[in-house]
Design an enzyme around this catalytic site. Structure first.
Site, mmCIF file in Angstrom:
data_model
loop_
_atom_site.group_PDB
_atom_site.id
_atom_site.type_symbol
_atom_site.label_atom_id
_atom_site.label_comp_id
_atom_site.label_asym_id
_atom_site.label_seq_id
_atom_site.Cartn_x
_atom_site.Cartn_y
_atom_site.Cartn_z
ATOM 1 N N SER A 146 -18.355 12.883 -29.020
ATOM 2 C CA SER A 146 -18.003 12.175 -27.800
ATOM 3 C C SER A 146 -18.663 10.799 -27.830
ATOM 4 O O SER A 146 -18.779 10.180 -28.878
ATOM 5 C CB SER A 146 -18.422 12.992 -26.577
ATOM 6 O OG SER A 146 -18.035 12.359 -25.382
ATOM 7 N N SER A 147 -19.129 10.313 -26.686
ATOM 8 C CA SER A 147 -19.716 8.976 -26.603
ATOM 9 C C SER A 147 -20.421 8.827 -25.262
ATOM 10 O O SER A 147 -20.031 9.462 -24.268
ATOM 11 C CB SER A 147 -18.625 7.902 -26.733
ATOM 12 O OG SER A 147 -19.123 6.630 -26.372
ATOM 13 N N TYR A 160 -10.609 4.654 -23.581
ATOM 14 C CA TYR A 160 -11.518 5.350 -24.493
ATOM 15 C C TYR A 160 -12.516 6.194 -23.706
ATOM 16 O O TYR A 160 -12.741 7.366 -24.017
ATOM 17 C CB TYR A 160 -12.245 4.319 -25.353
ATOM 18 C CG TYR A 160 -13.306 4.890 -26.273
ATOM 19 C CD1 TYR A 160 -12.956 5.552 -27.450
ATOM 20 C CD2 TYR A 160 -14.662 4.756 -25.980
ATOM 21 C CE1 TYR A 160 -13.919 6.069 -28.295
ATOM 22 C CE2 TYR A 160 -15.627 5.259 -26.823
ATOM 23 C CZ TYR A 160 -15.261 5.919 -27.982
ATOM 24 O OH TYR A 160 -16.219 6.428 -28.812
ATOM 25 N N LYS A 164 -12.993 10.346 -23.731
ATOM 26 C CA LYS A 164 -14.226 11.052 -24.090
ATOM 27 C C LYS A 164 -14.711 11.934 -22.942
ATOM 28 O O LYS A 164 -15.293 13.002 -23.168
ATOM 29 C CB LYS A 164 -15.304 10.047 -24.504
ATOM 30 C CG LYS A 164 -14.999 9.338 -25.827
ATOM 31 C CD LYS A 164 -14.816 10.316 -26.976
ATOM 32 C CE LYS A 164 -14.656 9.620 -28.315
ATOM 33 N NZ LYS A 164 -14.516 10.585 -29.428
#
Length: 240
Positions: A146-147, A160, A164
């Protein structure tokens, strides 16, 4: 069994593994004894994927194969799993790493751009999981990359970030659904990591992330991320 060979006899699929974080994850898992399936999407990535496979075979005396496919296509996960079973006969570890970055502000996001990001970053991990589950030896390991963008707002990265966040939602639900037999599902949420993907991000977005990073106010390295993934892939993480 020493920690360095804790994955001996295991087979890992790492999507988007021709460069950056995925490349280091694949190499690290192989260094711990796993056979690795490396997926990549374009002809441009084939030389780096082939070089990684050669390094794994020569330097580590392990085995690896490459599978070229477009994970935005719903048929690709089955193709990857079929190639894995033909080469190695089993699946133990799935690392959903492949992803696309977004550089569009909210008023610029088109339906096509939304689909491009979500098809790769969200739908592909789901279809990869579904393709792997009938063949995954239990207890399996599923690791989603993920982020920090999933939980923090950075201008121009909305599609984006939303993708995520969705992947994290899947992670929590899959963990509940699959944990009865000891299978674990986790997400790794890196901040800025030195990579080709980071080079595509506006420095005005990257620098604030570095500024709030407690350790040396710097970007992470792919090795540091791979170490976390290896822990989650191994027997030490049986209750994570």
């Amino acid at each position: 069994m020493t920690p360095a060979q804790a994955l001996d006899g295991k087979v890992a699929i790492v999507t988007g593994a021709s460069r950056g974080i995925g490349e280091q994850i694949a190499y690290d898992l192989a260094s711990r004894g796993a056979k690795v399936v490396i997926t990549y999407s374009s002809d441009r990535s084939k030389p780096t994927a082939d070089a990684l496979i050669q390094r794994i075979k020569t330097d580590l005396q392990s085995d690896a194969i490459g599978v070229q496919c477009d994970l935005k296509q719903p048929s690709s996960p089955k193709h990857i799993v079929d190639a894995t079973l033909q080469a190695f006969g089993q699946v133990d570890i799935l690392v959903n790493n492949a992803a696309a970055i977004s550089d569009k502000w909210c008023h610029e996001i088109t339906p096509d751009h939304f689909s491009e990001i979500f098809d790769l970053n969200v739908r592909a991990p789901l279809l990869m999981l579904q393709a792997c589950l009938p063949h995954m030896r239990r207890p399996g390991r599923i690791i989603n990359i993920s982020s920090v963008a999933a939980r923090r707002g950075y201008q121009g990265t909305g599609a984006y970030a939303a993708s995520k966040s969705a992947l994290e939602g899947f992670t929590r639900n899959w963990a509940m659904e699959l944990g009865k037999d000891g299978t674990t599902v986790n997400a790794v949420n890196p901040g800025p990591v030195e990579s080709e993907m980071l080079d595509q991000v506006d420095p005005a977005i990257v620098q604030p992330q570095k500024d709030v990073t407690p350790v040396q106010k710097r970007a992470g390295t792919t090795v540091e991320i791979a170490n976390i993934v290896a822990f989650l892939a191994g027997p030490e993480s049986s209750w994570e």
